[in-house]
Motif scaffolding. Structure first.
Motif, PDB file in Angstrom:
ATOM      1  N   ILE A 103      38.908  76.354 -64.281  1.00 34.00           N
ATOM      2  CA  ILE A 103      38.220  76.427 -65.715  1.00 34.00           C
ATOM      3  C   ILE A 103      38.458  74.869 -66.566  1.00 34.00           C
ATOM      4  CG2 ILE A 103      38.164  77.569 -67.966  1.00 34.00           C
ATOM      5  CD1 ILE A 103      38.783  80.169 -66.492  1.00 34.00           C
ATOM      6  N   GLY A 104      39.649  74.456 -66.564  1.00 28.45           N
ATOM      7  CA  GLY A 104      39.999  73.201 -66.993  1.00 28.45           C
ATOM      8  C   GLY A 104      39.098  72.227 -66.475  1.00 28.45           C
ATOM      9  N   LYS A 105      39.117  72.126 -65.317  1.00 25.75           N
ATOM     10  CA  LYS A 105      38.366  71.283 -64.582  1.00 25.75           C
ATOM     11  C   LYS A 105      36.856  71.125 -64.870  1.00 25.75           C
ATOM     12  CE  LYS A 105      36.227  71.774 -60.910  1.00 25.75           C
ATOM     13  NZ  LYS A 105      34.935  72.378 -60.523  1.00 25.75           N
ATOM     14  N   ASN A 106      36.313  72.599 -65.024  1.00 26.18           N
ATOM     15  CA  ASN A 106      34.833  72.478 -65.657  1.00 26.18           C
ATOM     16  C   ASN A 106      34.760  72.044 -66.745  1.00 26.18           C
ATOM     17  OD1 ASN A 106      34.185  73.650 -63.127  1.00 26.18           O
ATOM     18  ND2 ASN A 106      34.428  75.794 -63.754  1.00 26.18           N
ATOM     19  N   LEU A 107      35.764  72.422 -67.715  1.00 35.47           N
ATOM     20  CA  LEU A 107      35.417  71.680 -69.087  1.00 35.47           C
ATOM     21  C   LEU A 107      35.484  70.182 -69.135  1.00 35.47           C
ATOM     22  CD1 LEU A 107      37.906  73.629 -71.667  1.00 35.47           C
ATOM     23  CD2 LEU A 107      35.555  73.091 -71.867  1.00 35.47           C
ATOM     24  N   VAL A 108      36.541  69.499 -68.316  1.00 33.40           N
ATOM     25  CA  VAL A 108      36.715  68.253 -68.300  1.00 33.40           C
ATOM     26  C   VAL A 108      35.162  67.626 -67.710  1.00 33.40           C
ATOM     27  CG1 VAL A 108      37.715  66.291 -67.228  1.00 33.40           C
ATOM     28  CG2 VAL A 108      39.045  68.368 -67.949  1.00 33.40           C
ATOM     29  N   LYS A 109      34.564  68.314 -66.968  1.00 33.21           N
ATOM     30  CA  LYS A 109      33.385  67.954 -66.322  1.00 33.21           C
ATOM     31  C   LYS A 109      32.429  67.884 -67.525  1.00 33.21           C
ATOM     32  CE  LYS A 109      29.635  69.466 -63.147  1.00 33.21           C
ATOM     33  NZ  LYS A 109      29.513  70.466 -62.124  1.00 33.21           N
ATOM     34  N   ILE A 110      32.185  69.058 -68.240  1.00 37.83           N
ATOM     35  CA  ILE A 110      31.273  68.909 -69.184  1.00 37.83           C
ATOM     36  C   ILE A 110      31.261  67.998 -70.214  1.00 37.83           C
ATOM     37  CG2 ILE A 110      30.432  70.359 -71.141  1.00 37.83           C
ATOM     38  CD1 ILE A 110      31.033  72.892 -69.495  1.00 37.83           C
ATOM     39  N   MET A 111      32.583  67.629 -70.571  1.00 39.64           N
ATOM     40  CA  MET A 111      32.722  66.481 -71.625  1.00 39.64           C
ATOM     41  C   MET A 111      32.334  65.098 -71.006  1.00 39.64           C
ATOM     42  SD  MET A 111      34.049  67.795 -74.334  1.00 39.64           S
ATOM     43  CE  MET A 111      34.890  69.264 -74.931  1.00 39.64           C
ATOM     44  N   PHE A 112      32.741  65.040 -69.632  1.00 40.50           N
ATOM     45  CA  PHE A 112      32.191  63.765 -69.074  1.00 40.50           C
ATOM     46  C   PHE A 112      30.687  63.395 -69.065  1.00 40.50           C
ATOM     47  CE2 PHE A 112      36.042  63.416 -65.581  1.00 40.50           C
ATOM     48  CZ  PHE A 112      37.126  63.009 -66.641  1.00 40.50           C
ATOM     49  N   GLU A 113      30.030  64.614 -68.724  1.00 42.74           N
ATOM     50  CA  GLU A 113      28.549  64.508 -68.592  1.00 42.74           C
ATOM     51  C   GLU A 113      28.053  64.406 -70.148  1.00 42.74           C
ATOM     52  OE1 GLU A 113      27.764  67.391 -64.745  1.00 42.74           O
ATOM     53  OE2 GLU A 113      27.925  68.452 -66.768  1.00 42.74           O
ATOM     54  N   GLY A 114      28.950  64.752 -70.999  1.00 41.54           N
ATOM     55  CA  GLY A 114      28.394  64.579 -72.502  1.00 41.54           C
ATOM     56  C   GLY A 114      28.660  63.108 -72.770  1.00 41.54           C
ATOM     57  N   LYS A 115      29.302  62.317 -71.986  1.00 38.72           N
ATOM     58  CA  LYS A 115      29.734  60.877 -72.315  1.00 38.72           C
ATOM     59  C   LYS A 115      28.559  60.073 -71.483  1.00 38.72           C
ATOM     60  CE  LYS A 115      33.210  60.907 -75.036  1.00 38.72           C
ATOM     61  NZ  LYS A 115      32.956  60.636 -76.470  1.00 38.72           N
ATOM     62  N   GLY A 116      27.833  60.745 -70.740  1.00 38.43           N
ATOM     63  CA  GLY A 116      26.905  60.039 -69.952  1.00 38.43           C
ATOM     64  C   GLY A 116      27.144  59.757 -68.559  1.00 38.43           C
ATOM     65  N   LEU A 117      28.474  60.142 -68.129  1.00 33.56           N
ATOM     66  CA  LEU A 117      29.109  59.891 -66.955  1.00 33.56           C
ATOM     67  C   LEU A 117      28.230  60.720 -65.918  1.00 33.56           C
ATOM     68  CD1 LEU A 117      32.473  59.454 -67.787  1.00 33.56           C
ATOM     69  CD2 LEU A 117      31.149  57.717 -67.717  1.00 33.56           C
ATOM     70  N   THR A 118      28.075  60.176 -64.460  1.00 37.67           N
ATOM     71  CA  THR A 118      27.604  61.242 -63.611  1.00 37.67           C
ATOM     72  C   THR A 118      28.772  61.677 -62.799  1.00 37.67           C
ATOM     73  OG1 THR A 118      25.948  59.398 -63.318  1.00 37.67           O
ATOM     74  CG2 THR A 118      26.176  60.955 -61.239  1.00 37.67           C
ATOM     75  N   VAL A 119      28.674  62.822 -62.657  1.00 33.64           N
ATOM     76  CA  VAL A 119      30.018  63.664 -62.205  1.00 33.64           C
ATOM     77  C   VAL A 119      29.836  64.268 -60.695  1.00 33.64           C
ATOM     78  CG1 VAL A 119      31.729  65.328 -62.653  1.00 33.64           C
ATOM     79  CG2 VAL A 119      30.822  64.105 -64.458  1.00 33.64           C
ATOM     80  N   ILE A 120      30.586  63.824 -59.821  1.00 32.10           N
ATOM     81  CA  ILE A 120      30.453  64.353 -58.483  1.00 32.10           C
ATOM     82  C   ILE A 120      31.388  65.800 -58.642  1.00 32.10           C
ATOM     83  CG2 ILE A 120      30.486  64.305 -56.022  1.00 32.10           C
ATOM     84  CD1 ILE A 120      29.589  61.151 -57.609  1.00 32.10           C
ATOM     85  N   ASP A 121      31.149  66.922 -58.535  1.00 34.28           N
ATOM     86  CA  ASP A 121      31.922  68.129 -58.582  1.00 34.28           C
ATOM     87  C   ASP A 121      32.549  68.487 -57.207  1.00 34.28           C
ATOM     88  OD1 ASP A 121      33.790  70.059 -59.239  1.00 34.28           O
ATOM     89  OD2 ASP A 121      32.272  71.031 -60.497  1.00 34.28           O
ATOM     90  N   LEU A 122      33.576  68.414 -56.935  1.00 34.85           N
ATOM     91  CA  LEU A 122      34.122  68.760 -55.306  1.00 34.85           C
ATOM     92  C   LEU A 122      34.538  70.122 -55.402  1.00 34.85           C
ATOM     93  CD1 LEU A 122      35.910  65.450 -54.428  1.00 34.85           C
ATOM     94  CD2 LEU A 122      33.416  66.027 -53.826  1.00 34.85           C
ATOM     95  N   GLY A 123      34.676  70.833 -56.579  1.00 39.60           N
ATOM     96  CA  GLY A 123      34.950  72.136 -56.703  1.00 39.60           C
ATOM     97  C   GLY A 123      36.967  72.163 -56.820  1.00 39.60           C
ATOM     98  N   ALA A 124      37.106  73.665 -56.253  1.00 42.70           N
ATOM     99  CA  ALA A 124      38.678  73.525 -56.258  1.00 42.70           C
ATOM    100  C   ALA A 124      39.324  73.430 -54.838  1.00 42.70           C
ATOM    101  CB  ALA A 124      38.881  74.867 -56.846  1.00 42.70           C
ATOM    102  N   ASP A 125      40.532  73.451 -54.771  1.00 48.12           N
ATOM    103  CA  ASP A 125      41.239  73.345 -53.476  1.00 48.12           C
ATOM    104  C   ASP A 125      40.693  72.157 -52.465  1.00 48.12           C
ATOM    105  OD1 ASP A 125      42.724  74.129 -51.304  1.00 48.12           O
ATOM    106  OD2 ASP A 125      41.283  75.592 -50.594  1.00 48.12           O
ATOM    107  N   VAL A 126      40.704  70.955 -53.172  1.00 45.31           N
ATOM    108  CA  VAL A 126      40.142  69.742 -52.837  1.00 45.31           C
ATOM    109  C   VAL A 126      41.417  68.984 -52.057  1.00 45.31           C
ATOM    110  CG1 VAL A 126      38.762  67.664 -53.207  1.00 45.31           C
ATOM    111  CG2 VAL A 126      38.367  69.651 -54.379  1.00 45.31           C
ATOM    112  N   SER A 127      41.188  68.638 -50.877  1.00 41.24           N
ATOM    113  CA  SER A 127      42.174  67.621 -50.025  1.00 41.24           C
ATOM    114  C   SER A 127      42.119  66.360 -50.710  1.00 41.24           C
ATOM    115  CB  SER A 127      42.027  67.807 -48.522  1.00 41.24           C
ATOM    116  OG  SER A 127      40.695  67.128 -48.281  1.00 41.24           O
ATOM    117  N   ALA A 128      43.184  65.618 -50.565  1.00 36.62           N
ATOM    118  CA  ALA A 128      43.303  64.221 -50.848  1.00 36.62           C
ATOM    119  C   ALA A 128      42.105  63.324 -50.231  1.00 36.62           C
ATOM    120  CB  ALA A 128      44.722  63.699 -50.480  1.00 36.62           C
ATOM    121  N   GLU A 129      41.800  63.754 -48.899  1.00 34.69           N
ATOM    122  CA  GLU A 129      41.098  62.999 -47.948  1.00 34.69           C
ATOM    123  C   GLU A 129      39.596  63.129 -48.442  1.00 34.69           C
ATOM    124  OE1 GLU A 129      43.513  64.968 -46.727  1.00 34.69           O
ATOM    125  OE2 GLU A 129      44.835  63.521 -46.148  1.00 34.69           O
TER     126      GLU A 129
END
Ligand code: B1M
Length: 211
Positions: A103-129
């Motif tokens: 949920i927090g990640k989704n909120l951060v994503k929304i705010m990023f998009e609000g600043k005009g940034l392109t966001v590639i959302d990998l979802g949850a449980d994402v490995s370092a690689e």
């Protein structure tokens, strides 16, 4: 007039459709999306969090409240993002490996998009690689990592290391956040930026992409 208390109560009960409907009505009445977010949805999630901690509610109840919150966020998102903003940078975002809190990640994503940034959302449980592969393929300016568990925040160090190993460390800014994460932790693992909340995260990411 928007009834924040009612939205909060419905969200705590997991009434996703009703939450969605009342969020839409609030926006139609001219209520600022940030007010609906802060005073209804986040307020409800705080109450759920306290009850969860005190064993008054359990995982299923938290899950249905989280689902209802995401339904509400879906409605608020277009109102929080300005469609006309020109693209200024690229961010790869995700919740770290072993962690399903999004949920927090989704909120951060929304705010990023609000600043005009392109966001590639990998979802949850994402490995370092996976973070590093996406950042490399997409030529991203920022890798943004969220963690809500003290047991998973340690994954952030693996992401810094993976970026070094892949030879992209000097090309990408690594931003970390989430409830257990602190500036001290950020410094200790060699990440670049710590942000305490979604708004600050978006301001800092914008700064990186425009400098
Ligand atoms: Co979990 N959970 N949970 N949970 N859960 C917490 C985090 C916990 C604090 C509850 C508690 O005990 N009081 C606790 C963690 C304890 C700890 O590690 N210190 C906990 C636990 C223990 C667990 C499980 C282990 C429970 C179990 O199964 N026994 C389990 C773990 C599952 C897993 O991930 N592997 C678990 C499961 C779940 C659910 C699946 C039921 C559900 C998640 C649903 C979902 O996300 N889709 C859930 C939820 C909802 C919570 C609470 C109640 C709420 C979290 C939330 O969404 N908050 C939470 C208690 C609490 O926080 N009060 C809790 C709202 C959200 C907007 O805030 O994510 O903090 P937050 O984001 C903020 C900032 O942190 C920041 O911006 C946002 C606001 O502006 N931010 C960033 C976030 N990411 C950022 C990244 C940035 C910058 C800022 O830069 C990149």
């Amino acid at each position: 007039m928007a009834d924040f208390e009612k939205i909060s109560e419905l969200m705590q009960k997991g009434k996703a459709d009703e939450v969605k409907q009342l969020c839409a009505e609030a926006l139609e009445e001219g209520v600022a999306p940030k007010d609906v977010l802060d005073m209804a949805l986040l307020a409800a999630m705080n109450i759920v969090g306290v009850k969860f901690k005190n064993n008054e509610v359990f995982v299923p109840e938290v899950l249905i409240a989280a689902r209802a919150m995401n339904f509400g966020l879906e409605i608020l998102k277009p109102a929080m993002v300005d469609d006309d903003i020109e693209e200024i940078g690229k961010v790869v975002i995700g919740t770290v490996k072993g962690d399903l809190h999004d949920i927090g990640k989704n909120l951060v994503k929304i705010m990023f998009e609000g600043k005009g940034l392109t966001v590639i959302d990998l979802g949850a449980d994402v490995s370092a690689e996976k973070y590093v592969e996406a950042a490399s393929n997409e030529n991203a300016n920022v890798i943004a990592c969220s963690a809500l568990l003290t047991t998973t925040m340690t994954q952030m160090e693996a992401i810094v290391k993976a970026a070094e190993d892949a030879g992209i460390r000097d090309k990408v800014t690594i931003m970390v956040g989430g409830a257990p994460v602190t500036q001290k932790f950020c410094d200790s693992i060699g990440a670049d930026i710590y942000a305490a909340d979604a708004a600050t995260a978006s301001e800092k990411a914008l700064e990186v992409c425009t400098k």
